[in-house]
Design an enzyme around this catalytic site. Sequence first.
Site, PDB file in Angstrom:
ATOM      1  N   GLU A   1       0.865  -1.183   0.000  1.00 57.75           N
ATOM      2  CA  GLU A   1       0.000   0.000   0.000  1.00 57.75           C
ATOM      3  C   GLU A   1       0.900   1.231   0.000  1.00 57.75           C
ATOM      4  O   GLU A   1       1.626   1.476   0.952  1.00 57.75           O
ATOM      5  CB  GLU A   1      -0.898  -0.006   1.253  1.00 57.75           C
ATOM      6  CG  GLU A   1      -1.770   1.238   1.381  1.00 57.75           C
ATOM      7  CD  GLU A   1      -2.521   1.318   2.706  1.00 57.75           C
ATOM      8  OE1 GLU A   1      -2.909   0.259   3.260  1.00 57.75           O
ATOM      9  OE2 GLU A   1      -2.709   2.446   3.207  1.00 57.75           O
TER      10      GLU A   1
ATOM     11  N   ARG B   1       0.439  10.245   0.993  1.00 58.62           N
ATOM     12  CA  ARG B   1       0.818  11.307   1.938  1.00 58.62           C
ATOM     13  C   ARG B   1       2.024  12.093   1.463  1.00 58.62           C
ATOM     14  O   ARG B   1       2.354  13.127   2.033  1.00 58.62           O
ATOM     15  CB  ARG B   1       1.157  10.691   3.302  1.00 58.62           C
ATOM     16  CG  ARG B   1      -0.063  10.193   4.014  1.00 58.62           C
ATOM     17  CD  ARG B   1       0.321   9.502   5.301  1.00 58.62           C
ATOM     18  NE  ARG B   1      -0.525   8.355   5.480  1.00 58.62           N
ATOM     19  CZ  ARG B   1      -0.445   7.517   6.491  1.00 58.62           C
ATOM     20  NH1 ARG B   1       0.461   7.688   7.428  1.00 58.62           N
ATOM     21  NH2 ARG B   1      -1.266   6.503   6.569  1.00 58.62           N
TER      22      ARG B   1
ATOM     23  N   THR C   1      -4.218   6.063   1.980  1.00 58.77           N
ATOM     24  CA  THR C   1      -4.518   7.449   2.362  1.00 58.77           C
ATOM     25  C   THR C   1      -5.262   8.154   1.228  1.00 58.77           C
ATOM     26  O   THR C   1      -5.006   9.320   0.915  1.00 58.77           O
ATOM     27  CB  THR C   1      -3.250   8.236   2.776  1.00 58.77           C
ATOM     28  OG1 THR C   1      -2.383   7.384   3.532  1.00 58.77           O
ATOM     29  CG2 THR C   1      -3.610   9.425   3.653  1.00 58.77           C
TER      30      THR C   1
ATOM     31  N   LYS D   1     -10.799  -1.617   6.197  1.00 66.82           N
ATOM     32  CA  LYS D   1      -9.585  -1.236   6.926  1.00 66.82           C
ATOM     33  C   LYS D   1     -10.018  -0.834   8.337  1.00 66.82           C
ATOM     34  O   LYS D   1     -11.049  -0.170   8.504  1.00 66.82           O
ATOM     35  CB  LYS D   1      -8.904  -0.064   6.217  1.00 66.82           C
ATOM     36  CG  LYS D   1      -7.749   0.550   7.001  1.00 66.82           C
ATOM     37  CD  LYS D   1      -6.804   1.293   6.095  1.00 66.82           C
ATOM     38  CE  LYS D   1      -5.779   2.104   6.881  1.00 66.82           C
ATOM     39  NZ  LYS D   1      -4.510   2.239   6.184  1.00 66.82           N
TER      40      LYS D   1
HETATM   41  C1  3PG Z   1      -1.752   3.504   7.822  1.00 70.19           C
HETATM   42  O1  3PG Z   1      -1.956   4.434   7.073  1.00 70.19           O
HETATM   43  O2  3PG Z   1      -2.292   2.418   7.648  1.00 70.19           O
HETATM   44  C2  3PG Z   1      -0.931   3.707   9.022  1.00 70.19           C
HETATM   45  O3  3PG Z   1      -0.346   4.954   9.048  1.00 70.19           O
HETATM   46  C3  3PG Z   1       0.087   2.653   9.269  1.00 70.19           C
HETATM   47  O4  3PG Z   1       0.313   2.740  10.618  1.00 70.19           O
HETATM   48  P1  3PG Z   1       1.736   2.467  11.271  1.00 70.19           P
HETATM   49  O5  3PG Z   1       2.660   3.508  10.709  1.00 70.19           O
HETATM   50  O6  3PG Z   1       1.510   2.629  12.743  1.00 70.19           O
HETATM   51  O7  3PG Z   1       2.141   1.085  10.889  1.00 70.19           O
END
Ligand code: 3PG
Length: 217
Positions: free
Chosen positions: A42, A46, A70, A130
């Site tokens: 994924e 961002r 995102t 999710k």
């Molecule tokens: C996401 O977008 O799924 C999270 O930011 C991932 O979370 P993590 O950085 O705590 O693994």
Amino acid sequence: MNGAALLSSLRCPVIPVVMIDRLTDAVPLADALLRGGISALEITLRTPAGLDAISAMKQAFPESMIGAGTVCSKQDYDRAAAAGADFIVSPGATDALFGAADHHALPFLPGAVTASEILKAIEHGYSVLKFFPAETSGGAPAISALAGPFPGVSFMPTGGITRDNLGTYLALNSVSAVGGSWLTTKQMIADQAWADIYAEAVETVVQAEAIKTGDGQ
Ligand code: 3PG
């Protein structure tokens, strides 16, 4: 393909959540993860390089599953689809996102953590969701409790997951995959530590297999 088919097609039920700052890191990073046994990534939107990173990875590894994360607006959705994303992940869900999803034949994993959010996703036809941010939203016990009223829903938790707590999530029948950035931390990418990322992927795949076959955590 829908979200359920996507997650059940994965060789390893772990999806790295990746933030790419330098476009030149995209292909070597994907190479390290894929060689390590990971089958879906994924790439978050961002960073400004996110969309181009998806295109570059798809061009280099056409057989792999490269998703966009995102995705927070219809515009993001359309751009991610145009960049060649194989699937779309959003941290939450809005009418605009559900509407955008109707216009694309891509698996969509909308985010939901409350009973009302889950009900809304179900009303729109989604049963693979999710669950973000997982650890601060109650973690595995919360997902376990939500499986009661929603036995047909399957979750992909992300947010605060590492190799230390991976097992508590993957042990749940209602969890079909987990995601997280622990395999590709900001520092690892900044250092172009592809060997470390490869090693982390290999370890994670072994651990996930052991958990799913009941051989350990
Ligand atoms: C996401 O977008 O799924 C999270 O930011 C991932 O979370 P993590 O950085 O705590 O693994």
